[in-house]
Write a protein that holds these residues in place. Sequence first.
Motif, PDB file in Angstrom:
ATOM      1  N   LYS A 103       4.315  38.071   3.830  1.00 40.27           N
ATOM      2  CA  LYS A 103       4.049  37.773   5.238  1.00 40.27           C
ATOM      3  C   LYS A 103       3.760  36.281   5.430  1.00 40.27           C
ATOM      4  CE  LYS A 103       0.971  39.146   8.987  1.00 40.27           C
ATOM      5  NZ  LYS A 103      -0.358  39.729   9.247  1.00 40.27           N
ATOM      6  N   LYS A 107       6.285  33.707   7.409  1.00 39.88           N
ATOM      7  CA  LYS A 107       5.806  32.940   8.557  1.00 39.88           C
ATOM      8  C   LYS A 107       6.080  31.445   8.353  1.00 39.88           C
ATOM      9  CE  LYS A 107       1.748  32.264  11.416  1.00 39.88           C
ATOM     10  NZ  LYS A 107       0.343  31.960  11.180  1.00 39.88           N
ATOM     11  N   GLY A 110      10.017  31.218   8.529  1.00 38.55           N
ATOM     12  CA  GLY A 110      10.676  31.698   9.738  1.00 38.55           C
ATOM     13  C   GLY A 110      11.734  32.735   9.417  1.00 38.55           C
ATOM     14  N   ASP A 138       2.946  27.157   3.281  1.00 38.83           N
ATOM     15  CA  ASP A 138       3.374  26.294   4.395  1.00 38.83           C
ATOM     16  C   ASP A 138       3.736  24.903   3.885  1.00 38.83           C
ATOM     17  OD1 ASP A 138       2.802  27.727   7.027  1.00 38.83           O
ATOM     18  OD2 ASP A 138       0.932  28.033   5.919  1.00 38.83           O
TER      19      ASP A 138
END
Lengths: 413, 413
Positions: A103, A107, A110, A138
């Motif tokens: 997950k 995120k 994308g 990230d």
Amino acid sequence: MSTAVSPLAPTNVPELPPLDGVKLATAAAGIRYKGRTDVLLALLDPGTAVAGVFTQSKCPSAPVEWCRLNLKGGKARALVVNSGNANAFTGKTGRVATALTAKIAAKAIGCKPADIFLASTGVIGEPLDATKFDGVLDQLAEGAVPGGWMDAAKAIMTTDTFPKVATATVKLGKAKVTINGIAKGAGMIAPDMATMLAFVFTDAPIAAPALQSLLKAGVADTFNAVTIDGDTSTSDTLLAFATGAAAANGAPKISKASDIRLKAFVKAFNAVLANLAEQVARDGEGARKLVEIIVDGATSKASARKIAMSIANSPLVKTAIAGEDANWGRVVMAVGKAGEPADRDKLSISFNGIRVAKAGARDPSYNEAEVSKAMKSPEIQIKVALGLGKGRDRVLTCDLTKEYIAINGDYRS
Amino acid sequence: MSTAVSPLAPTNVPELPPLDGVKLATAAAGIRYKGRTDVLLALLDPGTAVAGVFTQSKCPSAPVEWCRLNLKGGKARALVVNSGNANAFTGKTGRVATALTAKIAAKAIGCKPADIFLASTGVIGEPLDATKFDGVLDQLAEGAVPGGWMDAAKAIMTTDTFPKVATATVKLGKAKVTINGIAKGAGMIAPDMATMLAFVFTDAPIAAPALQSLLKAGVADTFNAVTIDGDTSTSDTLLAFATGAAAANGAPKISKASDIRLKAFVKAFNAVLANLAEQVARDGEGARKLVEIIVDGATSKASARKIAMSIANSPLVKTAIAGEDANWGRVVMAVGKAGEPADRDKLSISFNGIRVAKAGARDPSYNEAEVSKAMKSPEIQIKVALGLGKGRDRVLTCDLTKEYIAINGDYRS
């Protein structure tokens, strides 16, 4: 734990070229190790096909279950690998951790969580704290670059003493395509710190079902023909990714593994797998000798494989080789216990090309001094000719040394 | 090679009583060793029934082939055992040597060669010079006496660090009968110097077919449930002899293994087998810990056996125990690789009664200090509950230490 590099490590390490459609990044997330990287993110362009083969263990790790489930889609957008914790035998917590990792990655990138492939290696039974990936993934997604293959290979190491990389370039149609692979594994395969993981990437445009066929066929005589200690990890994972980026250079789109245009590619793909698999054997825990076992004259290839594996997994054969002893009596023992057709009176055995036994007894020309000298080599070939049929097979292993016991017996204490 | 007695050696060694119908003698024939006995002759009264079970190796030694052939007669007049040379992988020469040994023994005793049973243990691939028995066996036949069981056990040792004997007396009908057993073996089972040999004698009057049934049933959960390194000798031999001498004291003649009067005898017979088998595990090469593995909740007993053996033969489990590490992750790995039905989420694992894992994850009550203390014991029990069915089994093994490597790696060099 010994940190000396295996004396069997390859001397020529290739530099892996960037591969269109793949970007890499690594980070130190502090999963278990300090002062080293332990997370790898491989970003894959949209349209990347994925294939995978996994451990045969009946108690597989949570990431293996995750990959198996999501392989059905045939598409991948990212691979996340961590070292230090295998997320195996972690029950529900393990499944929660894989879902959360996917997950977080999805995120950051994308995409859907189902497009994220996961692998973990390290201690088993310890819950994996997936929240550690929050923020880290990230950053990795932002900083990923086309190169950095050696860094990627280093980030996934556990008890490995050297990073394992292999590369090949080959023509597909008229276009040049690249195959890059990285692997880790040193105790085929200790669940504690030495699960075998391997990831192979290509820019060739090969559809997922074809890639799966190639991978399944390629693994049989490469990764599946290597054993260190006969112990199978809960986490063994080999994934192949085909970004298809070479289509832009004119590489033909391949939908079937039987496509005749794949001939050169298959050869190169299998060579990359074989190269990585051999490096795993060369980094066997405590290994001082690389051992190639060739069995021919068996009633079938499958029978030859069983006999070769029986020899390769015999502690007595492996300790003899560690002792530089051409103890063919132990090879006979291992042939005998394999349960496959064998006739003592037709058996012959060679070490590094020197025949020591034939027709059920010691070779009359046996020369102890000559054989002893040959056994000092860091590479030992044991050849067993059964004289029964045309079945032939080859497996790789390493010797069994006191260092193996030290690594595995002293590890937690 | 270490000569220190295993720390796991039994502390109470029974004195074996004479057994009617059996006379023993040992000699130093200089087969390989110097300054120690290496030949055992057991003289058996006429009418002695014999039964045997042997290695499953496809490359058995010449004495194993000899015994298999002559077992059909069901009668034995003598057992000749030598240590130092296994007469294995010796081709035609080996068959000539067994025939000559039996001929020499038969002449000394006055019987047919087919009534002589043979076993050899020691180095393999070296021709056995059976002429060395000429003269020796005559002397032994003349000098054989009813006692001397400990000497017999010593004469058959190779890498064993202690002689292995066991005894039981039990009622058969209203008569007292005796069961005496001796065994050797230390590396289940190295062909080099550590073949497992065991010989059990009784004065009970049991016919050969019944004795064979008892032996076959008795071995399943005793000798066949012990493993040191998963390596099977070319020479493993277990022979049982029933002289029938107790018939003179009123013991009933037994022709069927199902005879209800055998109940107590079977229990005692199996206890002698179990005792000897456990001593083999206690003398495992380099062993510092005796390891009992119990698997329950499997789908069948056979499935439990396969899982227990997978654990017992795992180098990673065995090295962890040597390191006094309750590494249940490696136990999970070994369960998983056995290929038998297992559900990670139902699995629980205990070390010496302390549960460390349950329901697919670490036991919440796990206390590292408590477990670490338990692992210091010289006897370790690993219990795996699968939670699937009622199948249960138990096997014995030992830990894997650097000493094992030293014994087997440094042996010839």
